[in-house]
Scaffold this active site. Structure first.
Site, PDB file in Angstrom:
ATOM      1  N   GLN A  77       2.590  26.673 -27.102  1.00 59.12           N
ATOM      2  CA  GLN A  77       2.833  28.090 -27.347  1.00 59.12           C
ATOM      3  C   GLN A  77       3.322  28.282 -28.802  1.00 59.12           C
ATOM      4  O   GLN A  77       4.226  27.486 -29.191  1.00 59.12           O
ATOM      5  CB  GLN A  77       3.644  28.800 -26.255  1.00 59.12           C
ATOM      6  CG  GLN A  77       4.105  30.089 -26.211  1.00 59.12           C
ATOM      7  CD  GLN A  77       2.807  31.102 -26.071  1.00 59.12           C
ATOM      8  OE1 GLN A  77       1.917  30.427 -25.175  1.00 59.12           O
ATOM      9  NE2 GLN A  77       2.723  32.412 -26.664  1.00 59.12           N
ATOM     10  N   LYS A 102       0.647  33.026 -18.233  1.00 55.00           N
ATOM     11  CA  LYS A 102      -0.562  31.885 -18.420  1.00 55.00           C
ATOM     12  C   LYS A 102      -0.346  31.169 -17.042  1.00 55.00           C
ATOM     13  O   LYS A 102      -1.496  30.765 -16.446  1.00 55.00           O
ATOM     14  CB  LYS A 102      -0.283  31.118 -19.619  1.00 55.00           C
ATOM     15  CG  LYS A 102      -0.740  31.983 -20.805  1.00 55.00           C
ATOM     16  CD  LYS A 102      -0.510  31.218 -22.248  1.00 55.00           C
ATOM     17  CE  LYS A 102      -0.735  32.392 -23.361  1.00 55.00           C
ATOM     18  NZ  LYS A 102      -0.337  31.623 -24.688  1.00 55.00           N
ATOM     19  N   ASP A 148      -6.857  26.676 -27.283  1.00 52.26           N
ATOM     20  CA  ASP A 148      -6.649  27.902 -28.039  1.00 52.26           C
ATOM     21  C   ASP A 148      -7.808  27.845 -29.106  1.00 52.26           C
ATOM     22  O   ASP A 148      -7.928  29.063 -29.568  1.00 52.26           O
ATOM     23  CB  ASP A 148      -5.360  27.325 -28.808  1.00 52.26           C
ATOM     24  CG  ASP A 148      -4.166  28.140 -28.150  1.00 52.26           C
ATOM     25  OD1 ASP A 148      -4.310  29.469 -27.838  1.00 52.26           O
ATOM     26  OD2 ASP A 148      -3.163  27.619 -28.284  1.00 52.26           O
TER      27      ASP A 148
HETATM   28  N1  GUN Z   1       1.455  32.680 -29.597  1.00 50.18           N
HETATM   29  C1  GUN Z   1       0.832  34.101 -29.634  1.00 50.18           C
HETATM   30  N2  GUN Z   1      -0.539  34.067 -29.208  1.00 50.18           N
HETATM   31  C2  GUN Z   1      -0.848  32.883 -29.090  1.00 50.18           C
HETATM   32  C3  GUN Z   1      -2.051  32.208 -28.727  1.00 50.18           C
HETATM   33  O1  GUN Z   1      -3.197  32.677 -28.681  1.00 50.18           O
HETATM   34  N3  GUN Z   1      -2.043  30.985 -28.532  1.00 50.18           N
HETATM   35  C4  GUN Z   1      -0.757  30.168 -28.686  1.00 50.18           C
HETATM   36  N4  GUN Z   1      -0.975  29.045 -28.341  1.00 50.18           N
HETATM   37  N5  GUN Z   1       0.253  30.827 -28.934  1.00 50.18           N
HETATM   38  C5  GUN Z   1       0.302  32.031 -29.157  1.00 50.18           C
END
Ligand code: GUN
Length: 306
Positions: free
Chosen positions: A106, A62, A129
């Site tokens: 995350q 990311k 998100d």
């Molecule tokens: N862990 C797995 N997928 C995601 C996501 O789309 N966002 C976040 N914040 N954590 C994740």
């Protein structure tokens, strides 16, 4: 004239998530350039608590992609044993920081931390998100809000593949808050008829065989094979399951790709399908967050800050 008897249908074409995500990233890069000429510098803060190896990889990707498109990325790390108060304190600081437009924590978080409390501590206008209840509610009501990244990416794949989705029957397999529920909502907004199939559904394969569009998001490797599909169905496989064997680790989806592609008309591979779209839409959401903040008059970062 040659008549082919029992000709096998052509295998499904791959839906190329790498190529389509590159289009999205180009759109983001261009907009970042326009904003930078106006002295606006969108920024994304990513918080990782602990050192889960899969999360480390996701966070690294990311941050890397953010930098590639010119979005400022800020990495925050807390130890596995960090307290909930420490996490909430950091989120409060990031909420108050006008140089930060998007905040991503995350998931999963260590078991001693209340995930819902953390998600709902993020200012909804910085919730890239789209997990905050205010954004979830806005999505259901069709208000412009920050929308979860993976379902947004799946919608783009579907539009690029099928064009208009109106009137199509879509079956979403899985009812998670992160993918299944928002995906069903987005498909409904695109005028599909939507069914959600889950662990308590009676005869899930039969329900799925009614679908023009199948979105699989259950986390069960290879669950959906050709017997679940109507000929010509378009299949989006959200699953990313790590399989270990003597020959090493490999990633497989929730769909048995080799089997499904004999019946489907188009299918996302794993890897290279939905995965790259999630990051591309995270960065798109960071731009949307920055726009929403400007629209409500939140002061943006001054050049001196960046
Ligand atoms: N862990 C797995 N997928 C995601 C996501 O789309 N966002 C976040 N914040 N954590 C994740």
């Amino acid at each position: 004239m040659t008549i082919l008897l029992n000709a096998t249908p052509a295998p499904a074409r791959d839906i190329d998530g790498k190529a389509i995500s590159a289009l999205v990233l180009d759109e983001v890069r261009e907009e970042v350039e326009v904003l930078s000429r106006q002295q606006i510098f969108p920024a994304l803060a990513v918080l990782l608590v602990g050192a889960d190896p899969a999360s480390e990889v996701y966070v690294r990707n990311k941050l890397l992609r953010a930098r590639e498109v010119g979005i400022r990325s800020l990495e925050y790390r807390l130890a596995e044993n960090a307290s909930q108060a420490e996490v909430l304190d950091l989120i409060a600081q990031l909420n108050a920081d006008i140089t930060v437009n998007g905040i991503l924590v995350q998931l999963p978080l260590p078991a001693h931390i209340d995930e819902a409390a953390v998600i709902h501590a993020i200012d909804p206008i910085k919730d890239v998100d789209g997990f905050h209840r205010e954004n979830v509610g806005g999505l259901v009501q069709g208000i412009e809000v920050l929308t979860p990244c993976t379902p947004s990416g799946c919608m783009r794949l579907l539009h690029e593949t099928c064009g208009d989705l109106s009137g199509k029957h879509a079956v979403v397999i899985g009812r998670s808050n992160i993918v299944g529920k928002p995906m069903a909502t987005l498909l409904l907004q695109a005028d599909c008829s939507v069914s959600v199939v889950h662990s308590r559904s009676v005869d899930a394969p039969a329900l799925c065989r009614l679908a023009d569009i199948v979105v699989a998001a259950v986390g069960r490797p290879g669950l959906i094979d050709a017997s679940w599909l109507k000929p010509g169905a378009v299949v989006i496989d959200v699953g990313i399951n790590r399989i270990s064997s003597e020959s090493g680790n490999r990633l497989v989806g929730d769909v048995d790709y080799a089997s499904a592609r004999t019946v489907a008309s188009a299918i996302t591979p794993v890897p290279g399908g939905v995965g790259p779209m999630t990051i591309a839409y995270l960065l798109k959401n960071t731009l949307i967050a920055s726009q929403l903040q400007r629209a409500v008059g939140i002061r943006q970062a001054e050049p001196a800050f960046v």
